[in-house]
Design an enzyme around this catalytic site. Structure first.
Site, PDB file in Angstrom:
ATOM      1  N   THR A   1       0.863  -1.255  -0.049  1.00  0.00           N
ATOM      2  CA  THR A   1      -0.012   0.036  -0.099  1.00  0.00           C
ATOM      3  C   THR A   1       0.884   1.226  -0.018  1.00  0.00           C
ATOM      4  O   THR A   1       0.517   2.182  -0.807  1.00  0.00           O
ATOM      5  CB  THR A   1      -0.837  -0.029   1.270  1.00  0.00           C
ATOM      6  OG1 THR A   1      -1.268  -1.359   1.603  1.00  0.00           O
ATOM      7  CG2 THR A   1      -2.227   0.772   1.046  1.00  0.00           C
TER       8      THR A   1
ATOM      9  N   HIS B   1      -7.935  -0.892   2.348  1.00  0.00           N
ATOM     10  CA  HIS B   1      -8.043  -2.135   2.669  1.00  0.00           C
ATOM     11  C   HIS B   1      -9.447  -2.805   2.605  1.00  0.00           C
ATOM     12  O   HIS B   1      -9.543  -3.853   2.962  1.00  0.00           O
ATOM     13  CB  HIS B   1      -7.505  -2.253   4.029  1.00  0.00           C
ATOM     14  CG  HIS B   1      -5.980  -2.051   4.139  1.00  0.00           C
ATOM     15  ND1 HIS B   1      -5.085  -2.177   3.285  1.00  0.00           N
ATOM     16  CD2 HIS B   1      -5.147  -1.209   5.049  1.00  0.00           C
ATOM     17  CE1 HIS B   1      -3.884  -1.690   3.411  1.00  0.00           C
ATOM     18  NE2 HIS B   1      -4.046  -1.310   4.738  1.00  0.00           N
TER      19      HIS B   1
END
Length: 287
Positions: free
Chosen positions: A52, A105
């Protein structure tokens, strides 16, 4: 109805997905589903500890055409100020100037339904669950919003059951991959990025329609290497307040390597490795 997860009291089950109590507002998460999505919006989706932060850096560098200074002057603490987590900083994303960029997420079922109308662009980054497991275990020691594991073996069992934030790695990647043809998606793997970062950045740039010279692209790759990101306070999150991250316990960016799972296993390493391998094999069947 939101239910406190008895096996991990720091988490709340919201519509079958585990979020962090006190960090994620279920009402705000629900609002995301109906958000208006612009054609220029870019969403990076990952299971935790799957690249990420890496993709945050790449997106910003592509937008700045490799000019790191141009990014730094707009940031006080971290890259999340310009590429926020949509489930935590929803308003920040909504008010961002175009192209709006965000990371998440969340599962497919909780992100904007407008994505299925081919609006916006999604970059999904997947990582081998064995390496996710190790990285996630260590991050639980750093992230103050997460429960500190008793030991690796205990965390392994929770991870395999999906009793962690973001629930099951397998279900997360499966749902997103099965919908890849319903949305504008680029599917990348962490392993591809490690093996050939230049090619991975080129694919992202092509997907986003970013026009860069060879020199600018080289600068993006240079500033997106793991070693350079570890030296960059905005990319490595070292300026994030201590109430969120225990910097003395470790770093947000740890090693960025592959194949460390077995080193952490204290009991029955073969059995645990086989369990992870079985999860990977399930994904191969889908792919």
């Amino acid at each position: 109805m939101d239910v406190i997860d008895g096996k991990n009291p720091g988490l709340v089950s919201h519509k079958g997905f585990l979020v962090i109590k006190g960090l994620h507002d279920p009402d705000a998460v629900d609002m995301i589903r109906n958000l208006e999505i612009k054609e220029s919006d870019v969403l990076v989706v990952t299971y935790p500890k799957s690249g990420t932060i890496w993709m945050q850096q790449i997106l910003l560098l592509l937008e700045a055409k490799g000019n790191l200074t141009a990014i730094s002057k707009h940031i006080t603490f971290s890259n999340a100020e310009l590429v926020p987590w949509i489930e935590v900083q929803t308003e920040a994303f909504i008010k961002s100037r175009s192209p709006r960029m965000t990371v998440s997420h969340l599962p497919f079922s909780l992100l904007p339904s407008a994505l299925s109308q081919k609006k916006g662009k999604v970059i999904y980054v997947a990582r081998n669950p064995k390496d996710v497991l190790v990285s996630y275990f260590h991050f639980h020691k750093v992230g103050n919003m997460l429960e500190t594991p008793t030991d690796f073996d205990d965390f392994f069992e929770k991870f395999m059951r999906g009793d962690v934030f973001a629930s099951s790695w397998f279900e997360h990647i499966k749902a997103w991959y099965l919908h890849k043809d319903d949305i504008n998606m680029l599917f990348l793997t962490y392993e591809e990025m490690v093996k050939d970062l230049h090619s991975a950045v080129e694919r992202v740039a092509l997907f986003l329609g970013s026009a860069l010279t060879d020199e600018q692209l080289a600068d993006v790759v240079k500033h997106a290497t793991f070693n350079n990101m570890k030296k960059n306070p905005q990319a490595n999150y070292e300026r994030v307040p201590g109430r969120l991250l225990s910097h003395h316990q470790g770093t947000f960016l740890r090693k960025g390597e592959q194949g460390h799972c077995c080193r952490c296993m204290q009991e029955e390493p073969e059995t645990k490795d086989e369990s992870c391998a079985a999860a990977v094999e399930k994904i191969r069947v889908i792919l």
